[in-house]
Write a protein that holds these residues in place. Structure first.
Motif, short mmCIF file in Angstrom:
data_model
loop_
_atom_site.label_atom_id
_atom_site.label_comp_id
_atom_site.label_asym_id
_atom_site.label_seq_id
_atom_site.Cartn_x
_atom_site.Cartn_y
_atom_site.Cartn_z
N THR A 1 0.83 -1.21 0.00
CA THR A 1 0.00 0.00 0.00
C THR A 1 0.86 1.25 0.00
N VAL A 2 0.41 2.25 -0.75
CA VAL A 2 1.10 3.55 -0.78
C VAL A 2 0.08 4.63 -0.46
N ALA A 3 0.51 5.65 0.30
CA ALA A 3 -0.40 6.72 0.69
C ALA A 3 0.33 8.04 0.63
N THR A 4 -0.42 9.09 0.27
CA THR A 4 0.09 10.45 0.36
C THR A 4 -0.46 11.08 1.63
N ASN A 5 0.43 11.37 2.58
CA ASN A 5 0.03 11.92 3.86
C ASN A 5 0.24 13.44 3.87
N THR A 6 -0.65 14.14 4.55
CA THR A 6 -0.62 15.61 4.54
C THR A 6 -0.41 16.19 5.94
N ASP A 7 0.31 15.47 6.78
CA ASP A 7 0.55 15.97 8.13
C ASP A 7 1.94 16.58 8.28
N GLY A 8 2.49 17.09 7.17
CA GLY A 8 3.79 17.73 7.22
C GLY A 8 4.57 17.48 5.95
N GLY A 9 5.84 17.83 5.97
CA GLY A 9 6.68 17.67 4.80
C GLY A 9 7.00 19.00 4.16
N SER A 10 8.02 19.00 3.27
CA SER A 10 8.50 20.26 2.71
C SER A 10 7.45 20.94 1.85
N GLY A 11 6.62 20.17 1.16
CA GLY A 11 5.55 20.73 0.35
C GLY A 11 4.19 20.53 0.98
N GLY A 12 4.17 20.19 2.26
CA GLY A 12 2.92 19.95 2.96
C GLY A 12 2.43 18.52 2.88
N ALA A 13 3.21 17.65 2.22
CA ALA A 13 2.80 16.25 2.08
C ALA A 13 4.04 15.39 1.85
N TYR A 14 3.87 14.08 1.99
CA TYR A 14 4.94 13.13 1.71
C TYR A 14 4.30 11.79 1.35
N VAL A 15 5.10 10.88 0.80
CA VAL A 15 4.60 9.57 0.38
C VAL A 15 5.07 8.52 1.37
N GLN A 16 4.12 7.75 1.89
CA GLN A 16 4.45 6.64 2.78
C GLN A 16 4.19 5.33 2.06
N TYR A 17 5.19 4.46 2.07
CA TYR A 17 5.07 3.14 1.47
C TYR A 17 5.06 2.12 2.59
N PHE A 18 3.99 1.34 2.66
CA PHE A 18 3.78 0.43 3.79
C PHE A 18 4.43 -0.92 3.52
N SER A 19 5.72 -0.89 3.25
CA SER A 19 6.49 -2.12 3.07
C SER A 19 6.50 -2.89 4.38
N ASN A 20 6.56 -4.21 4.26
CA ASN A 20 6.49 -5.03 5.47
C ASN A 20 7.53 -6.14 5.53
N ALA A 21 8.54 -6.07 4.63
CA ALA A 21 9.55 -7.12 4.62
C ALA A 21 10.79 -6.65 3.86
N THR A 22 11.89 -7.32 4.12
CA THR A 22 13.11 -7.09 3.34
C THR A 22 12.84 -7.38 1.87
N ASN A 23 13.45 -6.58 1.00
CA ASN A 23 13.35 -6.65 -0.46
C ASN A 23 12.08 -6.01 -1.02
N ASP A 24 11.22 -5.47 -0.17
CA ASP A 24 10.15 -4.61 -0.68
C ASP A 24 10.79 -3.34 -1.24
N TYR A 25 10.09 -2.69 -2.16
CA TYR A 25 10.66 -1.48 -2.76
C TYR A 25 9.58 -0.59 -3.35
N VAL A 26 9.93 0.67 -3.51
CA VAL A 26 9.11 1.63 -4.25
C VAL A 26 10.06 2.47 -5.10
N GLN A 27 9.63 2.74 -6.33
CA GLN A 27 10.50 3.41 -7.29
C GLN A 27 9.77 4.61 -7.91
#
Length: 244
Positions: free
Chosen positions: A121-147
């Motif tokens: 799962t990927v989410a754009t959160n708006t509770d802060g960050g340089s532009g007011g938002a950031y991307v959270q990737y809900f990886s749960n194991a080694t070798n997970d990735y987001v590009q």
């Protein structure tokens, strides 16, 4: 103005630097602004102080026009019109601010396309960050990735840094890069994103030499986690390239 010698009215300095001091006195019926400026500013003698916001820390977006356009149409549409390059160089006589003469390019993660992932799962959160938002990737194991795809990068040698949100459920990531369509390779050492409390921070990664103009891939590969961490999550605020 009224014999006091003010040089301008309704002036705005945005993300400006000085090695001296800002003199932004405000006479009656006039407004002056200092937004995201660094250096020093002198308090008013004959008028009132200017409106000051985030003094000592630059605001994001880095350019005032981008900030105005983003406010009107949103960050995604602004990036579609202007691109993701929010360059900002030295100011004054070249000795204050900036990045040693190089161009700074900040790519907000929430405005970038995700070209590949391990399927979590990927989410754009708006509770802060340089532009007011950031991307959270809900990886749960080694070798997970987001590009992410960083668009239309010019040739040159760059210092690569990443903005992240550290927290107590974050993993350790290896940053990998290459031109779009080619297998990314490691740059720098693995980065531990764990912290006992949440904090936004910038982490230098390494030097990246780019040979041709085009889209580039920046991949975050989970290689493990801190023993104290409760998970393998990754939270990316921005990707920054500074030309050398």
């Amino acid at each position: 103005y009224q014999g006091h010698g003010w040089n301008g009215f309704d002036l705005l300095a945005y993300n400006s630097d000085t090695d001296q001091a800002f003199n932004f006195e405000r006479p009656n019926t006039v407004h002056q602004w200092l937004f995201g400026c660094t250096g020093a500013w002198n308090h008013a003698n004959n008028g009132s102080d200017p409106e000051v916001t985030s003094f000592g820390t630059h605001l994001s977006p880095n350019a005032l026009y981008r900030a105005q356009l983003t406010d009107r149409v949103g960050s995604s549409q602004a990036a579609a019109v202007l691109g993701s390059n929010t360059g900002r160089g030295d100011t004054d006589d070249g000795t204050g601010g900036g990045s040693g003469g190089g161009t700074t390019n900040i790519y907000e993660a929430e405005s970038l396309a995700i070209s590949a992932s391990s399927g979590d799962t990927v989410a754009t959160n708006t509770d802060g960050g340089s532009g007011g938002a950031y991307v959270q990737y809900f990886s749960n194991a080694t070798n997970d990735y987001v590009q992410f795809t960083v668009p239309n990068v010019s040739p040159g040698t760059y210092t690569l840094s990443i903005g992240v949100k550290k927290y107590n459920n974050r993993g350790i990531v290896q940053v990998q890069v290459n031109k779009a369509g080619s297998t990314p390779g490691n740059i720098g050492s693995p980065v531990d994103l764990y912290s006992s409390s949440s904090s936004f921070t910038e982490i230098p990664i390494g030097t990246w030499t780019i040979g041709s103009t085009g889209d580039k891939w920046v991949k975050f590969l989970v290689t493990g986690k801190n023993a104290s961490s409760g998970g393998y999550n990754v939270a990316i605020d921005y990707i920054k390239l500074v030309s050398q």
